[in-house]
Design a protein around this motif. Structure first.
Motif, PDB file in Angstrom:
ATOM      1  N   LEU A 147       0.828  -1.198   0.000  1.00 20.97           N
ATOM      2  CA  LEU A 147       0.000   0.000   0.000  1.00 20.97           C
ATOM      3  C   LEU A 147       0.862   1.247   0.000  1.00 20.97           C
ATOM      4  N   ASN A 148       0.317   2.301  -0.560  1.00 17.53           N
ATOM      5  CA  ASN A 148       0.966   3.604  -0.436  1.00 17.53           C
ATOM      6  C   ASN A 148      -0.102   4.668  -0.666  1.00 17.53           C
ATOM      7  N   THR A 149       0.278   5.903  -0.431  1.00 18.71           N
ATOM      8  CA  THR A 149      -0.620   6.985  -0.789  1.00 18.71           C
ATOM      9  C   THR A 149       0.116   7.888  -1.762  1.00 18.71           C
ATOM     10  N   GLN A 150      -0.624   8.434  -2.720  1.00 23.29           N
ATOM     11  CA  GLN A 150      -0.032   9.355  -3.694  1.00 23.29           C
ATOM     12  C   GLN A 150      -0.340  10.799  -3.331  1.00 23.29           C
ATOM     13  N   GLY A 151      -0.972  11.037  -2.161  1.00 25.34           N
ATOM     14  CA  GLY A 151      -1.329  12.396  -1.780  1.00 25.34           C
ATOM     15  C   GLY A 151      -2.435  12.949  -2.657  1.00 25.34           C
ATOM     16  N   CYS A 152      -2.597  14.256  -2.616  1.00 26.06           N
ATOM     17  CA  CYS A 152      -3.685  14.893  -3.373  1.00 26.06           C
ATOM     18  C   CYS A 152      -3.165  16.228  -3.890  1.00 26.06           C
ATOM     19  N   PRO A 153      -3.978  16.959  -4.652  1.00 27.96           N
ATOM     20  CA  PRO A 153      -3.494  18.239  -5.194  1.00 27.96           C
ATOM     21  C   PRO A 153      -3.069  19.237  -4.116  1.00 27.96           C
ATOM     22  N   VAL A 154      -3.500  19.025  -2.869  1.00 29.64           N
ATOM     23  CA  VAL A 154      -3.071  19.929  -1.791  1.00 29.64           C
ATOM     24  C   VAL A 154      -1.628  19.627  -1.376  1.00 29.64           C
ATOM     25  N   CYS A 155      -1.318  18.371  -1.153  1.00 30.33           N
ATOM     26  CA  CYS A 155      -0.002  18.053  -0.582  1.00 30.33           C
ATOM     27  C   CYS A 155       1.031  17.539  -1.584  1.00 30.33           C
ATOM     28  N   ARG A 156       0.588  17.035  -2.741  1.00 34.66           N
ATOM     29  CA  ARG A 156       1.569  16.453  -3.654  1.00 34.66           C
ATOM     30  C   ARG A 156       2.546  17.474  -4.242  1.00 34.66           C
ATOM     31  N   PRO A 157       2.056  18.712  -4.599  1.00 36.05           N
ATOM     32  CA  PRO A 157       3.018  19.680  -5.159  1.00 36.05           C
ATOM     33  C   PRO A 157       4.192  19.960  -4.204  1.00 36.05           C
ATOM     34  N   GLY A 158       3.903  20.094  -2.914  1.00 34.32           N
ATOM     35  CA  GLY A 158       4.965  20.348  -1.938  1.00 34.32           C
ATOM     36  C   GLY A 158       5.939  19.176  -1.889  1.00 34.32           C
ATOM     37  N   TYR A 159       5.366  17.963  -1.904  1.00 34.19           N
ATOM     38  CA  TYR A 159       6.202  16.769  -1.869  1.00 34.19           C
ATOM     39  C   TYR A 159       7.052  16.670  -3.132  1.00 34.19           C
ATOM     40  N   ARG A 160       6.421  16.987  -4.243  1.00 28.90           N
ATOM     41  CA  ARG A 160       7.107  16.925  -5.532  1.00 28.90           C
ATOM     42  C   ARG A 160       8.352  17.814  -5.519  1.00 28.90           C
ATOM     43  N   GLU A 161       8.200  19.008  -4.921  1.00 25.42           N
ATOM     44  CA  GLU A 161       9.344  19.923  -4.819  1.00 25.42           C
ATOM     45  C   GLU A 161      10.464  19.318  -3.980  1.00 25.42           C
ATOM     46  N   GLN A 162      10.085  18.780  -2.834  1.00 20.54           N
ATOM     47  CA  GLN A 162      11.064  18.152  -1.934  1.00 20.54           C
ATOM     48  C   GLN A 162      11.791  17.010  -2.650  1.00 20.54           C
ATOM     49  N   LEU A 163      10.985  16.198  -3.331  1.00 16.37           N
ATOM     50  CA  LEU A 163      11.545  15.040  -4.016  1.00 16.37           C
ATOM     51  C   LEU A 163      12.483  15.490  -5.141  1.00 16.37           C
ATOM     52  N   THR A 164      12.030  16.490  -5.903  1.00 17.21           N
ATOM     53  CA  THR A 164      12.849  16.986  -7.011  1.00 17.21           C
ATOM     54  C   THR A 164      14.187  17.512  -6.486  1.00 17.21           C
TER      55      THR A 164
END
Ligand code: ATP
Ligand code: MG
Length: 424
Positions: free
Chosen positions: A164-181
């Motif tokens: 299992l995992n979560t892909q987040g949502c439009p609220v939290c994924r952009p922030g995560y995407r930045e961190q990951l990038t």
């Protein structure tokens, strides 16, 4: 002339295999019935734009794997590489959500992807999928996972695990995407060429890369769950609580991103032992934004697809052979073939599997054929039988002819005699 061969990556399913397929499909249909999922059948061909828009231009499926060609009028068509896009198209096109937002649908059929063929990976393969439209509640996620697990259990498979995992949502994924990038940029030199490209277009995909170097980088990457908003985190906790209640459990895999871009929040995969590298037998997740992004009224949804080819490979390894109905074979003395017709008709109407030797050779050759076909009983019609209104029954169980018992019965009592004999 050279005979024409089947297309690379595609296969014929011969009777030895279709026995398993039909056995499996019956059981899987039963699971769908019990959970209240109704079948939907969509065409195998769709406008290419449907897949580009829903699955995502940057995914391997759309970028490299689709069978795409121009129709006679020049428009671009593609063989479907998966089922959800078309189900969503149909859901919108047929206004299914208008009167009642909650819909449980399933589909089954061939999908097409131009991948490198290997065991468990084909260019035409088969999926069974289920989609639950109209609920954002975690109970819907739990139900879909339960259905996927129930499918494997219904056919006797037990050696599999849930990730299992979560892909987040439009609220939290952009922030995560930045961190990951930011993290991935620090390790850019270690990444494969594909992943360096993905860094700009779709950095989450790097987590899923199978190259050893990328895997090492991905291992230490920040986790989405640590950056998830409260709503996403709560949703995920509830899903896990539901799965615990059902005794399904599941293991958190921070690196799981699915091969399609439309997912948000819960994603999951079922992995089975015994398949080598092709160990994923089912995958799915939530796709709350897809219906709206395809032009429908906003409708949260969650679904999964199971790979039936891989499941059949497991069945062949693990489960005792599916039973065949006993075969009744009618053998007639040459010249009496007309007499076999009403007898065959009567047997089939009574629900038996009955055949004759349509080559109508000698008595002896008919009996040989009955043997080769694995007949359980042979019904003999000779001159005596026809004159007396009887049939001779021969029990084919014993391996040699001299040990095979045979006896004569009245025509009127034949069905009862066979029924009784086979039940013993
Ligand atoms: P994989 O990682 O093995 O390529 P996937 O993530 O591409 O799988 P999905 O798109 O989620 O697969 O499809 C769901 C299921 O369909 C997979 O878990 C698998 O069992 C099956 N499947 C996918 N592609 C193929 C294929 N080319 N041949 C046979 N089965 C397949
Ligand atoms: Mg794939």
């Amino acid at each position: 002339m050279d005979p024409i061969r089947v297309i690379r990556g595609m296969r014929d399913l011969l009777p030895e295999q279709t026995r398993w397929w039909r056995w499996m499909e019956q059981r899987l249909d039963g699971v769908m019935d019990r959970y209240g999922y109704a079948e939907i059948r969509t065409p195998v061909l769709e406008h290419t734009g449907l897949f580009a828009r829903s699955i995502g231009q940057e995914t391997d499926i759309v970028a490299k794997e689709m069978y795409t060609f121009a129709d006679r009028d020049g428009s671009s068509l593609s063989l479907r590489p998966e089922g959800t896009a078309a189900v969503v198209r149909s859901f919108i096109e047929n206004n299914l959500g208008k009167k009642e937002p909650l819909h449980r649908l399933f589909y089954r059929g061939p999908m097409f992807r131009h991948e490198r063929p290997q065991k468990g990976r084909y260019r035409q393969f088969y999926q069974l999928g289920a989609e639950l439209f109209g609920s954002a509640h975690p109970s819907a996620d739990v139900e879909i996972i339960e259905v996927a697990v129930g499918c494997l259990q219904a056919i006797g498979l037990t050696d599999f695990s849930l990730e299992l995992n979560t892909q987040g949502c439009p609220v939290c994924r952009p922030g995560y995407r930045e961190q990951l990038t930011a993290y991935l940029r620090e390790h850019e030199r270690q990444l494969c060429t594909d992943c360096r490209r993905r860094l700009a277009s779709n950095p989450l995909r790097v987590l899923d890369c199978k190259q050893a170097a990328c895997t090492a980088v991905a291992e230490a990457a920040p986790h989405l769950l640590d950056h998830a908003c409260d709503d996403c985190r709560q949703q995920f906790d509830q899903v896990r609580a539901g799965l615990e209640k059902l005794g399904i459990g599941g293991r958190l895999n921070h690196r799981m991103v699915r091969g399609l871009d439309y997912y948000n929040r819960t994603t999951f995969e079922l992995l089975a032992a015994g398949l080598g590298a092709q160990n994923a037998v089912a995958g799915g997740g939530r796709y709350d934004g897809l219906v709206e992004s395809m032009g429908g009224i906003p409708t949260p949804a969650v679904g999964f697809a199971a790979g039936l080819d891989r499941i059949v490979l497991l069945l062949e390894q693990q489960v005792a052979e599916p039973e065949r109905p006993p075969l009744l074979f009618i053998a007639a003395q040459p010249g009496y073939w007309l007499e076999t017709l009403p007898l065959l008709q009567q047997l089939r109407q009574a629900g038996f599997t009955a055949v004759n030797d349509v080559r109508q050779g000698s008595f002896k050759s008919q009996l040989k054929r009955a043997d080769r076909l694995g007949a359980r009983l042979v019904l003999l019609l000779g001159q005596d039988e026809i004159e007396q209104g009887t049939v001779t029954i021969k029990d084919m169980q014993a391996p040699s002819d001299s040990e095979r018992k045979q006896w004569q019965v009245e025509r009127g009592g034949l069905l009862q005699e066979i029924g009784g004999f086979l039940e013993r």
